[in-house]
Design an enzyme around this catalytic site. Structure first.
Site, PDB file in Angstrom:
ATOM      1  N   GLN A  72     -10.206  -3.998  -2.715  1.00  0.00           N
ATOM      2  CA  GLN A  72     -11.465  -3.543  -2.128  1.00  0.00           C
ATOM      3  C   GLN A  72     -12.611  -3.712  -3.116  1.00  0.00           C
ATOM      4  O   GLN A  72     -13.651  -4.296  -2.788  1.00  0.00           O
ATOM      5  CB  GLN A  72     -11.332  -2.068  -1.714  1.00  0.00           C
ATOM      6  CG  GLN A  72     -12.610  -1.479  -1.161  1.00  0.00           C
ATOM      7  CD  GLN A  72     -12.939  -2.008   0.228  1.00  0.00           C
ATOM      8  OE1 GLN A  72     -12.131  -1.896   1.130  1.00  0.00           O
ATOM      9  NE2 GLN A  72     -14.118  -2.580   0.400  1.00  0.00           N
ATOM     10  N   ARG A  75       0.877  -1.182   0.000  1.00  0.00           N
ATOM     11  CA  ARG A  75       0.000   0.000   0.000  1.00  0.00           C
ATOM     12  C   ARG A  75       0.904   1.218   0.000  1.00  0.00           C
ATOM     13  O   ARG A  75       1.725   1.394   0.921  1.00  0.00           O
ATOM     14  CB  ARG A  75      -0.902   0.003   1.238  1.00  0.00           C
ATOM     15  CG  ARG A  75      -1.543   1.360   1.489  1.00  0.00           C
ATOM     16  CD  ARG A  75      -2.607   1.314   2.562  1.00  0.00           C
ATOM     17  NE  ARG A  75      -3.788   0.627   2.089  1.00  0.00           N
ATOM     18  CZ  ARG A  75      -4.977   0.685   2.704  1.00  0.00           C
ATOM     19  NH1 ARG A  75      -5.128   1.404   3.799  1.00  0.00           N
ATOM     20  NH2 ARG A  75      -6.008   0.041   2.215  1.00  0.00           N
ATOM     21  N   HIS A 133      -7.810   0.975  -5.888  1.00  0.00           N
ATOM     22  CA  HIS A 133      -7.901   0.110  -4.696  1.00  0.00           C
ATOM     23  C   HIS A 133      -8.562  -1.207  -5.142  1.00  0.00           C
ATOM     24  O   HIS A 133      -9.721  -1.490  -4.825  1.00  0.00           O
ATOM     25  CB  HIS A 133      -8.727   0.818  -3.625  1.00  0.00           C
ATOM     26  CG  HIS A 133      -8.611   0.211  -2.256  1.00  0.00           C
ATOM     27  ND1 HIS A 133      -7.811  -0.881  -1.975  1.00  0.00           N
ATOM     28  CD2 HIS A 133      -9.219   0.546  -1.072  1.00  0.00           C
ATOM     29  CE1 HIS A 133      -7.929  -1.186  -0.689  1.00  0.00           C
ATOM     30  NE2 HIS A 133      -8.767  -0.345  -0.125  1.00  0.00           N
ATOM     31  N   CYS A 142     -16.280   1.649   1.661  1.00  0.00           N
ATOM     32  CA  CYS A 142     -15.114   0.795   1.924  1.00  0.00           C
ATOM     33  C   CYS A 142     -14.579   0.982   3.345  1.00  0.00           C
ATOM     34  O   CYS A 142     -13.863   0.115   3.844  1.00  0.00           O
ATOM     35  CB  CYS A 142     -14.028   1.081   0.894  1.00  0.00           C
ATOM     36  SG  CYS A 142     -13.330   2.738   0.983  1.00  0.00           S
ATOM     37  N   ARG A 171     -13.535  -8.782   2.402  1.00  0.00           N
ATOM     38  CA  ARG A 171     -12.123  -8.541   2.047  1.00  0.00           C
ATOM     39  C   ARG A 171     -11.301  -9.784   2.372  1.00  0.00           C
ATOM     40  O   ARG A 171     -10.439 -10.207   1.607  1.00  0.00           O
ATOM     41  CB  ARG A 171     -11.553  -7.351   2.850  1.00  0.00           C
ATOM     42  CG  ARG A 171     -12.152  -5.984   2.533  1.00  0.00           C
ATOM     43  CD  ARG A 171     -11.720  -5.473   1.183  1.00  0.00           C
ATOM     44  NE  ARG A 171     -10.278  -5.371   1.031  1.00  0.00           N
ATOM     45  CZ  ARG A 171      -9.512  -4.374   1.475  1.00  0.00           C
ATOM     46  NH1 ARG A 171     -10.071  -3.348   2.075  1.00  0.00           N
ATOM     47  NH2 ARG A 171      -8.202  -4.361   1.276  1.00  0.00           N
ATOM     48  N   ASP A 207     -17.327   7.239  -0.455  1.00  0.00           N
ATOM     49  CA  ASP A 207     -16.031   7.122   0.224  1.00  0.00           C
ATOM     50  C   ASP A 207     -15.699   8.513   0.773  1.00  0.00           C
ATOM     51  O   ASP A 207     -16.355   9.496   0.436  1.00  0.00           O
ATOM     52  CB  ASP A 207     -14.967   6.643  -0.791  1.00  0.00           C
ATOM     53  CG  ASP A 207     -13.604   6.359  -0.165  1.00  0.00           C
ATOM     54  OD1 ASP A 207     -13.523   6.202   1.075  1.00  0.00           O
ATOM     55  OD2 ASP A 207     -12.616   6.297  -0.914  1.00  0.00           O
TER      56      ASP A 207
HETATM   57  N1   CP Z   1     -11.097  -0.149   3.181  1.00  0.00           N
HETATM   58  C1   CP Z   1      -9.797  -0.225   3.526  1.00  0.00           C
HETATM   59  O1   CP Z   1      -8.918  -0.490   2.700  1.00  0.00           O
HETATM   60  O2   CP Z   1      -9.554   0.008   4.833  1.00  0.00           O
HETATM   61  P1   CP Z   1      -8.149   0.218   5.528  1.00  0.00           P
HETATM   62  O3   CP Z   1      -7.612   1.544   5.066  1.00  0.00           O
HETATM   63  O4   CP Z   1      -8.447   0.192   6.987  1.00  0.00           O
HETATM   64  O5   CP Z   1      -7.223  -0.892   5.103  1.00  0.00           O
HETATM   65  N1  NVA Z   2     -10.003   6.686  -0.785  1.00  0.00           N
HETATM   66  C1  NVA Z   2      -9.554   6.247   0.517  1.00  0.00           C
HETATM   67  C2  NVA Z   2      -9.772   4.788   0.673  1.00  0.00           C
HETATM   68  C3  NVA Z   2      -9.369   4.244   2.027  1.00  0.00           C
HETATM   69  C4  NVA Z   2      -9.534   2.768   2.134  1.00  0.00           C
HETATM   70  C5  NVA Z   2      -8.092   6.605   0.684  1.00  0.00           C
HETATM   71  O1  NVA Z   2      -7.326   6.434  -0.266  1.00  0.00           O
HETATM   72  O2  NVA Z   2      -7.721   7.076   1.758  1.00  0.00           O
END
Ligand code: CP
Ligand code: NVA
Length: 299
Positions: free
Chosen positions: A131, A101, A128, A258, A286, A218
């Site tokens: 997700q 990530r 993502h 999410c 997930r 989101d």
């Molecule tokens: N939805 C999601 O990816 O959550 P986190 O940022 O907690 O991993």
């Molecule tokens: N769009 C959000 C998703 C978090 C899971 C971010 O990138 O922070």
């Protein structure tokens, strides 16, 4: 066989996604008890915060027999300037798979190019995919299928919106995005999706949500955009998913997010905590979908 990565939903064919969902369903039901990753190790590199992605990958790896190592990017030599390429080559000598990530999508592409083991994208600024892949599984679980369904996205044209565009293109459902001017999804991803299926951008959330089967939102400021949060709160005024907006959707429509969520901003409590919300199933899925992905890519 060459190694396979999962950096974007478009890395899968519709048939491969269908097989993953079948495996995920077997894993969720408890029928699947194999440990195809026994003796293997998964490295989990995180340059951004995480609750769901980190825990679901770590638990999933354990349940499949693998050991998972959490690596905060800031605490790795990566955080002191060691290159992505060198990191990829070194990790490939120790472990059997990497989830990452981070911010720039090109960093994940570079990691995947240089690593000799599968790389799974656990979120970038662009997409993502884990997700949204599991969100499509949740749609199918809740509504029986994604075929013929209309998915509405309300809010920022961010990494999640981009992945929903990729998913619409792969699975062939209709996707309507409502966002303020200047906050549209990635143009290239949008144009590619448009070649494959019905996708459209609206400014008015009502237009996107009317008769939709899935209503999705989101946060307004994603990780890395914290300095922009105040300006974004102004720009997204009127884009809150509340019960009035949900009333325009199909009567049996489900709400997805999410997570993490900001109640009172992108979603009202009455919706996220209400009967149409599927956010906890969504978070649970997930685990099952990523287990199917790890078992497929790493064994
Ligand atoms: N939805 C999601 O990816 O959550 P986190 O940022 O907690 O991993
Ligand atoms: N769009 C959000 C998703 C978090 C899971 C971010 O990138 O922070």
């Amino acid at each position: 066989m060459p190694k396979k990565d999962f950096l974007q939903i478009s890395d899968l064919s519709a048939a491969e996604a269908g097989e993953l969902f079948e495996l995920a369903a077997a894993m969720k039901s408890g029928d699947y008890r194999k440990k195809p990753l026994a003796g293997k190790t998964l490295a989990m590199v995180f340059a951004k915060s995480s609750t769901r992605t980190r825990v679901s990958f770590e638990v999933g790896a354990f349940q499949l027999g693998a050991h998972a190592i959490f690596l905060s990017a800031q605490d790795m030599q990566l955080g002191r300037g060691e290159t992505i390429a060198d990191t990829a080559m070194v990790l490939s000598r120790y472990v059997d798979g990497i989830t990452i990530r981070t911010f720039a999508h090109s960093d994940v592409e570079e990691l995947a190019r240089k690593a000799t083991i599968p790389v799974v994208n656990g979120l970038t600024d662009l997409v993502h995919p884990c997700q949204v892949l599991s969100d499509v599984f949740t749609v199918s679980e809740s509504l029986g299928t994604w075929q013929g369904k209309v998915v509405a996205w309300v809010g920022d044209g961010n990494n999640m919106a981009n992945s929903w565009l990729n998913a619409a293109a792969l699975f062939g459902f209709e996707l309507r995005i409502a966002c303020p001017e200047g906050y549209e999804p990635d143009r290239e991803i949008f144009e590619r999706a448009k070649q494959a299926t019905g996708v459209a951008i609206f400014e008015d959330p009502d237009e996107a949500v009317r008769d939709a089967h899935v209503v999705n939102t989101d946060v307004w400021a994603s990780m890395g955009q914290e300095a922009d949060a105040k300006a974004r709160r102004l720009a997204f005024k009127g884009y809150t998913v509340d019960s009035d907006l949900m009333k325009l959707a199909a009567p049996d429509a489900i709400f997805l997010h999410c997570l993490p969520a900001h109640r009172g901003e992108e979603v009202a409590s009455e919706v996220i905590d209400g009967p149409q919300s599927r956010v906890w199933d969504q978070a649970e899925n997930r685990l099952h979908v990523q287990k199917a992905l790890l078992a497929t890519l790493m064994s």
